[in-house]
Motif scaffolding. Structure first.
Motif, PDB file in Angstrom:
ATOM      1  N   THR A  43       0.844  -1.195   0.000  1.00  0.00           N
ATOM      2  CA  THR A  43       0.000   0.000   0.000  1.00  0.00           C
ATOM      3  C   THR A  43       0.881   1.247   0.000  1.00  0.00           C
ATOM      4  O   THR A  43       1.672   1.449   0.923  1.00  0.00           O
ATOM      5  CB  THR A  43      -0.928   0.014   1.233  1.00  0.00           C
ATOM      6  OG1 THR A  43      -1.742  -1.166   1.210  1.00  0.00           O
ATOM      7  CG2 THR A  43      -1.816   1.233   1.232  1.00  0.00           C
ATOM      8  N   PRO A  44       0.756   2.083  -1.030  1.00  0.00           N
ATOM      9  CA  PRO A  44       1.562   3.300  -1.092  1.00  0.00           C
ATOM     10  C   PRO A  44       1.297   4.205   0.107  1.00  0.00           C
ATOM     11  O   PRO A  44       0.149   4.390   0.513  1.00  0.00           O
ATOM     12  CB  PRO A  44       1.092   3.984  -2.382  1.00  0.00           C
ATOM     13  CG  PRO A  44       0.443   2.903  -3.188  1.00  0.00           C
ATOM     14  CD  PRO A  44      -0.129   1.937  -2.196  1.00  0.00           C
ATOM     15  N   GLY A  45       2.368   4.731   0.684  1.00  0.00           N
ATOM     16  CA  GLY A  45       2.253   5.657   1.809  1.00  0.00           C
ATOM     17  C   GLY A  45       2.468   5.003   3.154  1.00  0.00           C
ATOM     18  O   GLY A  45       2.719   5.685   4.140  1.00  0.00           O
ATOM     19  N   VAL A  46       2.365   3.669   3.209  1.00  0.00           N
ATOM     20  CA  VAL A  46       2.637   2.967   4.467  1.00  0.00           C
ATOM     21  C   VAL A  46       4.144   2.762   4.534  1.00  0.00           C
ATOM     22  O   VAL A  46       4.729   2.069   3.717  1.00  0.00           O
ATOM     23  CB  VAL A  46       1.904   1.609   4.547  1.00  0.00           C
ATOM     24  CG1 VAL A  46       2.302   0.856   5.808  1.00  0.00           C
ATOM     25  CG2 VAL A  46       0.396   1.815   4.499  1.00  0.00           C
ATOM     26  N   ASN A  86       3.167   3.302  10.495  1.00  0.00           N
ATOM     27  CA  ASN A  86       3.864   4.574  10.312  1.00  0.00           C
ATOM     28  C   ASN A  86       3.606   4.999   8.875  1.00  0.00           C
ATOM     29  O   ASN A  86       3.716   4.181   7.953  1.00  0.00           O
ATOM     30  CB  ASN A  86       5.372   4.419  10.556  1.00  0.00           C
ATOM     31  CG  ASN A  86       5.671   4.071  12.002  1.00  0.00           C
ATOM     32  OD1 ASN A  86       5.168   4.699  12.916  1.00  0.00           O
ATOM     33  ND2 ASN A  86       6.494   3.056  12.199  1.00  0.00           N
ATOM     34  N   VAL A  87       3.248   6.257   8.690  1.00  0.00           N
ATOM     35  CA  VAL A  87       2.931   6.781   7.361  1.00  0.00           C
ATOM     36  C   VAL A  87       4.103   7.627   6.868  1.00  0.00           C
ATOM     37  O   VAL A  87       4.752   8.326   7.662  1.00  0.00           O
ATOM     38  CB  VAL A  87       1.636   7.633   7.411  1.00  0.00           C
ATOM     39  CG1 VAL A  87       1.345   8.282   6.067  1.00  0.00           C
ATOM     40  CG2 VAL A  87       0.464   6.767   7.851  1.00  0.00           C
ATOM     41  N   LYS A  92      -1.180  12.045   2.605  1.00  0.00           N
ATOM     42  CA  LYS A  92      -2.438  12.321   3.287  1.00  0.00           C
ATOM     43  C   LYS A  92      -2.824  11.066   4.068  1.00  0.00           C
ATOM     44  O   LYS A  92      -3.159  10.040   3.486  1.00  0.00           O
ATOM     45  CB  LYS A  92      -3.527  12.699   2.290  1.00  0.00           C
ATOM     46  CG  LYS A  92      -3.237  14.010   1.591  1.00  0.00           C
ATOM     47  CD  LYS A  92      -4.331  14.370   0.618  1.00  0.00           C
ATOM     48  CE  LYS A  92      -3.988  15.682  -0.056  1.00  0.00           C
ATOM     49  NZ  LYS A  92      -5.015  16.066  -1.035  1.00  0.00           N
ATOM     50  N   MET A  93      -2.757  11.174   5.379  1.00  0.00           N
ATOM     51  CA  MET A  93      -2.946  10.005   6.240  1.00  0.00           C
ATOM     52  C   MET A  93      -4.289   9.327   6.042  1.00  0.00           C
ATOM     53  O   MET A  93      -4.361   8.096   5.986  1.00  0.00           O
ATOM     54  CB  MET A  93      -2.764  10.393   7.707  1.00  0.00           C
ATOM     55  CG  MET A  93      -1.352  10.729   8.060  1.00  0.00           C
ATOM     56  SD  MET A  93      -1.224  11.120   9.807  1.00  0.00           S
ATOM     57  CE  MET A  93       0.386  11.881   9.806  1.00  0.00           C
ATOM     58  N   VAL A 121      -7.341   1.087  11.678  1.00  0.00           N
ATOM     59  CA  VAL A 121      -5.970   1.524  11.416  1.00  0.00           C
ATOM     60  C   VAL A 121      -5.621   2.620  12.409  1.00  0.00           C
ATOM     61  O   VAL A 121      -6.355   3.598  12.552  1.00  0.00           O
ATOM     62  CB  VAL A 121      -5.805   2.045   9.970  1.00  0.00           C
ATOM     63  CG1 VAL A 121      -4.375   2.498   9.731  1.00  0.00           C
ATOM     64  CG2 VAL A 121      -6.212   0.980   8.963  1.00  0.00           C
ATOM     65  N   GLN A 122      -4.498   2.440  13.079  1.00  0.00           N
ATOM     66  CA  GLN A 122      -4.004   3.443  14.026  1.00  0.00           C
ATOM     67  C   GLN A 122      -2.656   3.924  13.511  1.00  0.00           C
ATOM     68  O   GLN A 122      -1.730   3.126  13.336  1.00  0.00           O
ATOM     69  CB  GLN A 122      -3.867   2.811  15.405  1.00  0.00           C
ATOM     70  CG  GLN A 122      -3.448   3.768  16.475  1.00  0.00           C
ATOM     71  CD  GLN A 122      -3.384   3.086  17.840  1.00  0.00           C
ATOM     72  OE1 GLN A 122      -3.460   1.871  17.971  1.00  0.00           O
ATOM     73  NE2 GLN A 122      -3.240   3.896  18.879  1.00  0.00           N
ATOM     74  N   VAL A 123      -2.568   5.224  13.247  1.00  0.00           N
ATOM     75  CA  VAL A 123      -1.299   5.806  12.807  1.00  0.00           C
ATOM     76  C   VAL A 123      -0.492   6.130  14.056  1.00  0.00           C
ATOM     77  O   VAL A 123      -0.882   6.963  14.868  1.00  0.00           O
ATOM     78  CB  VAL A 123      -1.516   7.065  11.943  1.00  0.00           C
ATOM     79  CG1 VAL A 123      -0.176   7.677  11.549  1.00  0.00           C
ATOM     80  CG2 VAL A 123      -2.341   6.728  10.705  1.00  0.00           C
ATOM     81  N   ILE A 124       0.643   5.465  14.206  1.00  0.00           N
ATOM     82  CA  ILE A 124       1.506   5.610  15.375  1.00  0.00           C
ATOM     83  C   ILE A 124       2.581   6.672  15.149  1.00  0.00           C
ATOM     84  O   ILE A 124       2.994   7.355  16.067  1.00  0.00           O
ATOM     85  CB  ILE A 124       2.187   4.263  15.719  1.00  0.00           C
ATOM     86  CG1 ILE A 124       1.130   3.212  16.024  1.00  0.00           C
ATOM     87  CG2 ILE A 124       3.156   4.390  16.865  1.00  0.00           C
ATOM     88  CD1 ILE A 124       0.312   3.466  17.259  1.00  0.00           C
TER      89      ILE A 124
END
Length: 134
Positions: A43-46, A86-87, A92-93, A121-124
């Motif tokens: 997945t792009p951005g991850v 982590n993004v 754009k999150m 999904v949790q952005v850490i």
């Protein structure tokens, strides 16, 4: 004179064999977790998966190979999945997370045949590019 006799014999019809039940099928949480991890990597951005404190502690104590940043719970052939990621900086999150949710759902349902009930999904964190980190 000869008489014509009509042929009233019905055509043979195909009868499908009954479904055969050979036994139960169980797909482990670890397998679904690996499918989720592969979907996340593409997945792009991850940038990466993130280990929570509890998961990191459990891994160090038990030595068990846990999928980093992924929790899978399957009940009644429905999966609830939670990801910690982590993004990449500048992405754009919310868009990254929505695409990740879609990719995970598609991969799990297609490969494992398990219905995905939810993908949380949790952005850490945010991964900074190497040239910005100084």
């Amino acid at each position: 004179m000869s008489e014509m006799i009509e042929n009233n014999v019905p055509e043979a019809e195909y009868i499908a064999p009954p479904a055969v039940q050979l036994g139960t099928i169980h797909i482990s949480n670890d397998v679904v977790s690996k499918i989720v991890g592969m979907a996340a990597q593409t997945t792009p951005g991850v940038s990466s998966m993130s280990v929570g404190l509890t998961e990191g502690l459990a891994k160090s104590i038990s030595g068990k190979s846990l999928q980093k940043g992924i929790d899978v719970h399957i009940q009644n052939d429905e999966a609830s999945i939670q990801l910690r990621i982590n993004v990449q900086y500048g992405r754009k999150m919310h868009e990254v997370c929505q695409e990740l949710q879609h990719n995970v759902q598609q991969a799990v349902e297609q490969m494992a045949g398990v219905i995905v009930k939810e993908v949380k999904v949790q952005v850490i964190g945010v991964a900074m590019p190497e040239n910005v980190q100084g």
